[in-house]
Design a protein around this motif. Structure first.
Motif: not given
Length: 246
Positions: A184-201
Motif C-alpha cells: 500500500r505504501e509503495t503505491v501511495r508514495k507514487l502520488w506525485k505521478e498523478l500531478d497534472g492528471t485528473l486522478y488522485r489517491v
C-alpha cells in the motif's frame, strides 16, 4: 348665698350640696368611662398578646420552612455539583470511547487507499468487484507507472466502488484494501505521478478523523508557504516537529 359674716341658711347649704352632688355625679360618670376604657384596654391587650403568640408561632413555622428550604437548596447545589462532575466524567469517557472507535476504524482502514477518477462501467448496474479490480490494476500501470509484472504481484483483500447506487455520468471512487501495508505504501508514495492528471489517491480515514484533518489543512498550507516543514499524520499536524491538534 349668705352675706359675709352671716350664718348660711338652709337654702345655701342645699345649693352647695346640690353643686357637690352634681360634681360627684360628673366624676362618677368620668370614672365609669375610665373603667370602660380600662376594660377595653385590657381586652385589647389580651387580643394583642394572642396576636403576638400567633405571630411568634407563624414566624417559627416560616423560619423552620426557610431552614428546610435552605437545606434542600444546599443539598440541590451539592447534587448539581455532583451531577456536573459526573457529566464531565461521562463526556470525557464518551470522547475517549469515540477516539477509541475512530482509532479502531482507522486501524481497520490502515491498508486502504482511495482512488478517484477511474472510469466506471455502471450501464448495467453495479460494476462487479472483479471488473473494478482489473481496472485498478490497469490504472496502477498507466497512471502510477508501475511495471506490469509488479502490479500482478500486488495482493488485495478487497476492491470495490464507494458505497451508494451508481449514477449515470458520474464515477464513484475505488476503495482498495491491500493485503500488505508495505505494498500500500509503495503505491501511495507514487502520488506525485498523478500531478497534472485528473486522478488522485488518498488514505482512508474515519469521518471524524477526516473532519480533524480538514480543519488542519489551512494551517499546513500556511506553514508550507512560510517555508516550514509541515505534514499530516492521522489526525495530527506536524510543523517543524511540533504536533498541532485540531
Amino acid at each position: 348665698m349668705a352675706e359675709k359674716g352671716a350664718e348660711p341658711t338652709n337654702r345655701d347649704i342645699m345649693i352647695l350640696l346640690q353643686n357637690v352632688s352634681g360634681r360627684i355625679e360628673v366624676m362618677e360618670k368620668k370614672m365609669g368611662a375610665i373603667e370602660s376604657i380600662e376594660k377595653r384596654m385590657g381586652t385589647l391587650e389580651k387580643d394583642i398578646n394572642k396576636l403576638w403568640v400567633a405571630m411568634e408561632e407563624r414566624v417559627q413555622k416560616v423560619d423552620h420552612r426557610v431552614t428546610r428550604l435552605e437545606d434542600k437548596v444546599d443539598g440541590a447545589d451539592i447534587h448539581a455539583a455532583q451531577l456536573s462532575e459526573r457529566m464531565q466524567q461521562l463526556e470525557k469517557e464518551r470522547d475517549t470511547l469515540r477516539d477509541n472507535v475512530s482509532y479502531l476504524q482507522s486501524q481497520s482502514m490502515r491498508n486502504n487507499l482511495i482512488f478517484t477518477g477511474v472510469t466506471e462501467d455502471n450501464s448495467t448496474g453495479n460494476e462487479p468487484p472483479e471488473v473494478t479490480e482489473r481496472k485498478l490494476r490497469q490504472h496502477l500501470q498507466d497512471a502510477f507507472k508501475i511495471a506490469h509484472e509488479v502490479v500482478d504481484t500486488i495482493r488485495f483483500e478487497r476492491v470495490h466502488r464507494s458505497p451508494g447506487s451508481p449514477i449515470s455520468g458520474k464515477v464513484r471512487n475505488i476503495v482498495a484494501k491491500f493485503t500488505f501495508f508495505k505494498e500500500r505504501e509503495t503505491v501511495r508514495k507514487l502520488w506525485k505521478e498523478l500531478d497534472g492528471t485528473l486522478y488522485r489517491v488518498f488514505e482512508q480515514f474515519p469521518q471524524e478523523v477526516i473532519e480533524k484533518r480538514r480543519k488542519l489543512v489551512p494551517q499546513m498550507k500556511e506553514a508550507r508557504r512560510l517555508g516550514k516543514r509541515a505534514y499530516l499524520a492521522y489526525d495530527t499536524l506536524y510543523i517543524d516537529g511540533t504536533a498541532v491538534k485540531a
